[in-house]
Each structure stands twice: as structure tokens, then as C-alpha cells.
Design a protein around this motif. Structure first.
Motif, PDB file in Angstrom:
ATOM      1  N   SER A   1       0.833  -1.201   0.000  1.00  0.00           N
ATOM      2  CA  SER A   1       0.000   0.000   0.000  1.00  0.00           C
ATOM      3  C   SER A   1       0.867   1.251   0.000  1.00  0.00           C
ATOM      4  CB  SER A   1      -0.915   0.013   1.232  1.00  0.00           C
ATOM      5  OG  SER A   1      -0.147   0.183   2.422  1.00  0.00           O
TER       6      SER A   1
ATOM      7  N   PRO B   1      -4.833  -3.387  -6.667  1.00  0.00           N
ATOM      8  CA  PRO B   1      -3.895  -2.591  -5.862  1.00  0.00           C
ATOM      9  C   PRO B   1      -2.517  -2.453  -6.471  1.00  0.00           C
ATOM     10  CG  PRO B   1      -5.120  -4.122  -4.465  1.00  0.00           C
ATOM     11  CD  PRO B   1      -5.468  -4.462  -5.883  1.00  0.00           C
TER      12      PRO B   1
ATOM     13  N   SER C   1      -4.137   2.100   6.092  1.00  0.00           N
ATOM     14  CA  SER C   1      -4.144   2.431   4.669  1.00  0.00           C
ATOM     15  C   SER C   1      -5.583   2.588   4.189  1.00  0.00           C
ATOM     16  CB  SER C   1      -3.466   1.324   3.858  1.00  0.00           C
ATOM     17  OG  SER C   1      -3.598   1.579   2.472  1.00  0.00           O
TER      18      SER C   1
ATOM     19  N   TRP D   1      -8.185   0.905  -4.125  1.00  0.00           N
ATOM     20  CA  TRP D   1      -8.477   0.017  -5.248  1.00  0.00           C
ATOM     21  C   TRP D   1      -9.984  -0.074  -5.464  1.00  0.00           C
ATOM     22  CZ3 TRP D   1      -5.799  -1.511  -0.791  1.00  0.00           C
ATOM     23  CH2 TRP D   1      -6.569  -2.170   0.179  1.00  0.00           C
TER      24      TRP D   1
ATOM     25  N   VAL E   1      -8.539   2.541   1.431  1.00  0.00           N
ATOM     26  CA  VAL E   1      -8.744   1.706   0.251  1.00  0.00           C
ATOM     27  C   VAL E   1      -8.545   2.559  -0.993  1.00  0.00           C
ATOM     28  CG1 VAL E   1     -10.419   0.350  -1.037  1.00  0.00           C
ATOM     29  CG2 VAL E   1     -10.291   0.137   1.445  1.00  0.00           C
TER      30      VAL E   1
ATOM     31  N   VAL F   1      -0.473   1.034  -7.516  1.00  0.00           N
ATOM     32  CA  VAL F   1       0.797   1.418  -6.894  1.00  0.00           C
ATOM     33  C   VAL F   1       1.878   1.593  -7.957  1.00  0.00           C
ATOM     34  CG1 VAL F   1       2.654   0.607  -5.385  1.00  0.00           C
ATOM     35  CG2 VAL F   1       0.277   0.376  -4.653  1.00  0.00           C
TER      36      VAL F   1
ATOM     37  N   ALA G   1      -2.267  -6.515  -0.398  1.00  0.00           N
ATOM     38  CA  ALA G   1      -2.834  -5.261   0.101  1.00  0.00           C
ATOM     39  C   ALA G   1      -4.191  -5.413   0.763  1.00  0.00           C
ATOM     40  CB  ALA G   1      -2.941  -4.262  -1.058  1.00  0.00           C
TER      41      ALA G   1
ATOM     42  N   ASP H   1     -12.402  -7.284  -4.175  1.00  0.00           N
ATOM     43  CA  ASP H   1     -12.267  -6.667  -2.854  1.00  0.00           C
ATOM     44  C   ASP H   1     -13.168  -7.363  -1.841  1.00  0.00           C
ATOM     45  OD1 ASP H   1     -11.565  -4.375  -0.961  1.00  0.00           O
ATOM     46  OD2 ASP H   1     -13.743  -4.142  -1.114  1.00  0.00           O
TER      47      ASP H   1
END
Length: 557
Positions: free
Chosen positions: A274, A545, A359, A363, A361, A549, A398, A369
Motif C-alpha cells: 500500500s 492494488p 491504509s 483500489w 482503500v 501502486v 494489500a 475486494d
């Protein structure tokens, strides 16, 4: 005249065949503590399979291809703590194991690979499948040997197991010419040669220096890598954190070493983690990197260590400590021994610095999820998640929260190759039969490994596999379009009827397209009563995720 009845002649018990070198292979492995071998046969390696039928010290499991046999053995080693062993016929089958050997080499997994070779009398005469196996596998093994004499076979196998397990762990290749494998030997069962793992302790001066860095720094973070699991040091790490309150991030392979729900846990750092974890590690004054190679995926494409950051690098291999990018404080030590020593040196100390922030969310909040949230709440003390390369590893890193205990996440971080998750999940189940094992992977990877559905049924390995089906190579297409400005490369893939495929292999098949549909079948999916495929239909443009990133990092670069 009365006929005298002749006594019925009972068949004489078959005499045990004289031992051959193939028996010595298994005898040497058993003497070194090996309990399981996974392989795929060929004509030249058949003596090994017949030898397996003559003994009961080692369980031999047949996969449906050499590559998957290697992945199964590699995952078995990670979960069991033993040395994994796989076999294949030389030339015609052995090259297929290269991806598994690469994974073991880069992930420091102790593995022995046994392959037949061209007979001594026919070497160099264009025998079918002949290849220079010592050269072929030299780049992906820590050691290799060709055994030329039958009487040397058992000893070489014992040595191979010890070499694979010694720091830094990794794969060892043993080639046995086909005529040697079938040759007689005087003794196929050497004396027990089980060797305790080597555990180096840090020097008192190094521990005192590190403790001083910790006490005087404004901010400190531990980064726990896969070496913490490999060295069976998770309990010692948790004791250190409980005693000092030091924050902890993990690499993807280190995930599960600590309870990620607690305030000191930053989550996974690097490309599969994350933004919050990466920022926390990058901003720390002191980083205690324990059992990690500090590779690109773990360091967020080398964005840390930054200039001025004190990095204490703890590893059991001198070679790792001497690589490019030498740490501020290199420490040659076993992860558990280091954690114990530092806990003692920091007696009475409590970390007063900043803690990680949760962290947010970042995504897509869709079906994948929702699956990760359900798994986070479902995982028990012994359970295992095996995620394929690509976006599946990113989701697992993540979005799934591990609570510690003996929970584990396995991913192919050493090679980054898709098709790992299914065979590795089967290897994990072999190693820990009482655990529930959950695989996660895309349709691209499963298309390469689906023949191992049959292996699960034949060996009664009731895993649950969550298929993220977007009918393409999702991450590859996202890179092609969003990062390189081109068009997708796999949009023309045809649809596969995964429910029919699962049924054909004897698996239970479930298909869902939303979180509500997943909830409706959840109890059936995770019951562990038989091999189960849960096909999750996800959009091709789902924001995973790791891609987000990576994309953000490319913009910064």
C-alpha cells in the motif's frame, strides 16, 4: 483305486529384488529426513518409480507435468519447513522444471531436483533428449552434481539435502545417468544423517550498536521478509514487537509474520502493498530489515533505502549482505537469534515514535475486494492462502488481512511466473493436510496449470481455488494500454467454460458475479469437503492494488 490327494503347493514369496541405485536415491533422501517427493516420470527415470513402490519411508506423489511437480515441491518446502524434492526424466522432461527452480533459487527455498541423465556409454551420441543438464540448471541452482558411480548415489543425495537447507537456502540439482540409476548397489539405506539447521547468532557488539540506533532514532520500523518464515522466526519477531512496541511492515513473502490488525502493523511494503506502508518505511530514520533481499518489489522499485536512512540488514547469508547497495549495518545472523538478542538488549525500552496509519482503500471496491474481505474474516490459525503472480498477489498483499499464528501467504515472488498458484496450493495441502488452503489466480495462469485439477482429486487434496476470470491477461493489458500507450494484447482471448472444465476433472464448480452471489455460496465454497473452483467473473479494467501502486510510481519517476 483311491487317488491320494496331493498337497496344494503354496507360491513361494517373491524374493526382494537386489537393491539398485534408484533405491539408494530414496534411501539417501530418507536418511536426510525427506518424507515427500513429487515428480513426473519418463522411461529413463522409471527405476526411481519402481523403487518408490518397494519402500514406505517416503511418500511419492505424481503430478501431471514436471513444472507443476517442481512448484508443488517448492510450496511443500515453504510450509513444512523440510527440504522439498522433485524429480523428472532428463532432457525430455527436466527443462520444464526451470521456472520452479528459479522460484526456489530467488526465494531461498530449499529444494532438491533429481533427474535421470544420458547413460555413461551413450553420452555425446545424440541420444533422444540429450542435453547438457549441468549447464542448463547451473544458473538456477546453488549447486549441481552428476553422479557417475552407483555406490556414490546415497551419499550425494544426503549431501544435496544438507546443501539445499544450509544458508542461503536454495535448489540443488542431482543428475544420475540412466545406467547408474538401474545399476546394483550393496546398500541402499545409509544410516540416519538428519542435520539440525545452522543458526548463526549476532555478535554482542552488533546488537548493542543496533539497540543504540533504535533508542536514539525518532522513528523506527522493522521490515520482516520471507526469511522470517524460512527461519521459523515468527514467534521471536512477535516477542520483540510485544516487548518494545516497534512498528512492523512485511514484504509480500513475509506477510503473516505478525498480526496485521494491530496498531503497530504497517502492512505490506513494496509494489504488492500500500501507499501508506511504503511511505511509512521510506520516512523512518532506522529500518531493521530482517530476512529480506531488499529487491525491487519489496523496496517499492528501490525508493528506499533513501539517503541518510540507517538500514540494519539481518541475513543468514554473507553473500546477501555483500550485494550492491550495502546496508548501513550488516548483520550475519539467523532471524530468530537476532530477534531474541535484540529483545534482551532492549529490555525496558518502549518505542515512543510514530505508528503506522491505516491504509485507505485505493483500489476498486468490487467483487475481488469483497472476496478479500471475506477471506480476511475466514482465515483460521493454520490456514494458507496461495496467490498467483500478477494482480492476484497484489490483491492478497494489500487487501487480505492476516492475524498471524501459523497463517501463511505463498506467492511466486522469486520468479513472478503465473501458473504457480494451483500446484503450489496442492503442495501446501500435502505439507499441512489439516489446514484449509485457498488459491487465488487469474484465468491466464490457471489455463497453464489446470491439468493439476486431476492431481487434487487423485490425491484427495480438498482445496478451494478462487478464479478471477476476466478472460484475458489483465495486468499485461493494463500495462500495454495505461503505461505504454498501446492497445491490449490479449483482448481476443476466447471464453472458456470453467464450470464444465471443473466438472470434467471431478471438482465442485461455483460461479459468481457479485459480492451478494459470493455470500450466497460462501459456506459451501470454504467448507473444505472437496476440491472446489469458485469462478469470480470480474471486469477486465478492475483497478487492482498493485497496478495502481505501480502506475503511481511510474508517474513519480
Amino acid at each position: 483305486m483311491t487317488q491320494l490327494a496331493h498337497p496344494v503347493q503354496q507360491p513361494r514369496p517373491a524374493a526382494a529384488p537386489a537393491p539398485i541405485a534408484a533405491d539408494a536415491v530414496l534411501g539417501g533422501l530418507a536418511a536426510a529426513g525427506v518424507r515427500t517427493v513429487v515428480g513426473f516420470p519418463g522411461e529413463t527415470s522409471l527405476p526411481l518409480y519402481l523403487a518408490a513402490q518397494r519402500q514406505d519411508a517416503i511418500r511419492h506423489v505424481m503430478a501431471r507435468c514436471p513444472r507443476c511437480a517442481g512448484y508443488m515441491a517448492e510450496a511443500y518446502a515453504r510450509i513444512s519447513g523440510e527440504v522439498g524434492v522433485c524429480d523428472a526424466p532428463g532432457g525430455i522432461g527436466s527443462p520444464f522444471t526451470v521456472p520452479a527452480l528459479l522460484e526456489a533459487y530467488n526465494s531461498s527455498t530449499p529444494l532438491v531436483f533429481v533427474a535421470s541423465g544420458v547413460s555413461r556409454t551413450n553420452a555425446g551420441r545424440w541420444t533422444t533428449g540429450e542435453c547438457a543438464q549441468q549447464e542448463l540448471f547451473g544458473a538456477v541452482t546453488k549447486d549441481s552434481v552428476r553422479v557417475e558411480l552407483p555406490e556414490d548415489v546415497a551419499g550425494h543425495l544426503v549431501s544435496a539435502v544438507h546443501t539445499a537447507a544450509a544458508p542461503r537456502g536454495g535448489p540443488v540439482f542431482v543428475e544420475i545417468p540412466s545406467d547408474v540409476l538401474a545399476a546394483p548397489v550393496a546398500d541402499a539405506r545409509p544410516a540416519s544423517a538428519v542435520q539440525e539447521p545452522l543458526r548463526a547468532a549476532p555478535t554482542a557488539a552488533a546488537v548493542a550498536l543496533i539497540a543504540d540506533h533504535v533508542r536514539t532514532a525518532r522513528s523506527v520500523v522493522i521490515v520482516a521478509g520471507g526469511g522470517v518464515h524460512q527461519g521459523d522466526a515468527a514467534a521471536e519477531l512477535r516477542d520483540l514487537v510485544a516487548a518494545t512496541g516497534l512498528p512492523v511492515a512485511t514484504t509480500l513473502n513475509g506477510k503473516g509474520a505478525v498480526d496485521e490488525r494491530l496498531p503497530f502493523a504497517a502492512g505490506v511494503t513494496g509494489a504488492k502493498g500500500s501507499f501508506a506502508a511504503n511511505d511509512f518505511v521510506r520516512c523512518a530514520d532506522v529500518v531493521l530489515a530482517i530476512g529480506t533481499k531488499l529487491g525491487d518489489k519489496s523496496t517499492d522499485k528501490y525508493r528506499w533505502p533513501r539517503e541518510g536512512q540507517v538500514v540494519v540488514h539481518v541475513d543468514s547469508s554473507p553473500a546477501e549482505l555483500a550485494r550492491r547497495g550495502h546496508p548501513s549495518v550488516p548483520v550475519l545472523a539467523d532471524a530468530g537469534e537476532f530477534c531474541r538478542a535484540l529483545t534482551g538488549e532492549l529490555a525496558g525500552y518502549r518505542y515512543p515514535g510514530p505508528l503506522p496509519v491505516a491504509s485507505p482503500v485505493f483500489w476498486d471496491r468490487g467483487l475481488t475486494d469483497h472476496l478479500c474481505n471475506r477471506l480476511s474474516g475466514e482465515l483460521g490459525e493454520e490456514d494458507i492462502v496461495v496467490a498467483d503472480a500478477s494482480v492476484s498477489s497484489g490483491w492478497a498483499g494489500a487487501a487480505i488481512r492476516f492475524s498471524g499464528g501459523r497463517q501463511r501467504l505463498l506467492t511466486p515472488r522469486g520468479s513472478g511466473s503465473i501458473s504457480y498458484a494451483l500446484p503450489a496450493a496442492l503442495g501446501a495441502k500435502l505439507a499441512r493436510p489439516d489446514a484449509r488452503v485457498f488459491g487465488i489466480g487469474g484465468d491466464g495462469g490457471l489455463s497453464i496449470a489446470m491439468h493439476e485439477f486431476e492431481t487434487a482429486v487423485r490425491n484427495d487434496l480438498p482445496i478451494t481455488y478462487f478464479l478471477l476470470n476476466n478472460e484475458r491477461l489483465g495486468l499485461i493489458d493494463r500495462h500495454a494500454v495505461d503505461l505504454l500507450g498501446g492497445g491490449p494484447v490479449s483482448a481476443g482471448f476466447g471464453s472458456l467454460d470453467w464450470q464444465a472444465i471443473a466438472a470434467a476433472f471431478g471438482w465442485r464448480g461455483l460461479r459468481v458475479g457479485s459480492g451478494a452471489e459470493l455470500d450466497a455460496v460462501w459456506d459451501e465454497a470454504v467448507a473444505g469437503t472437496g476440491p472446489t473452483l469458485v469462478e469470480c467473473v470480474v471486469p477486465a479494467d478492475e483497478g487492482a492494488p498493485d497496478f495502481i501502486v505501480t502506475k503511481q510510481g511510474e508517474r513519480k519517476a
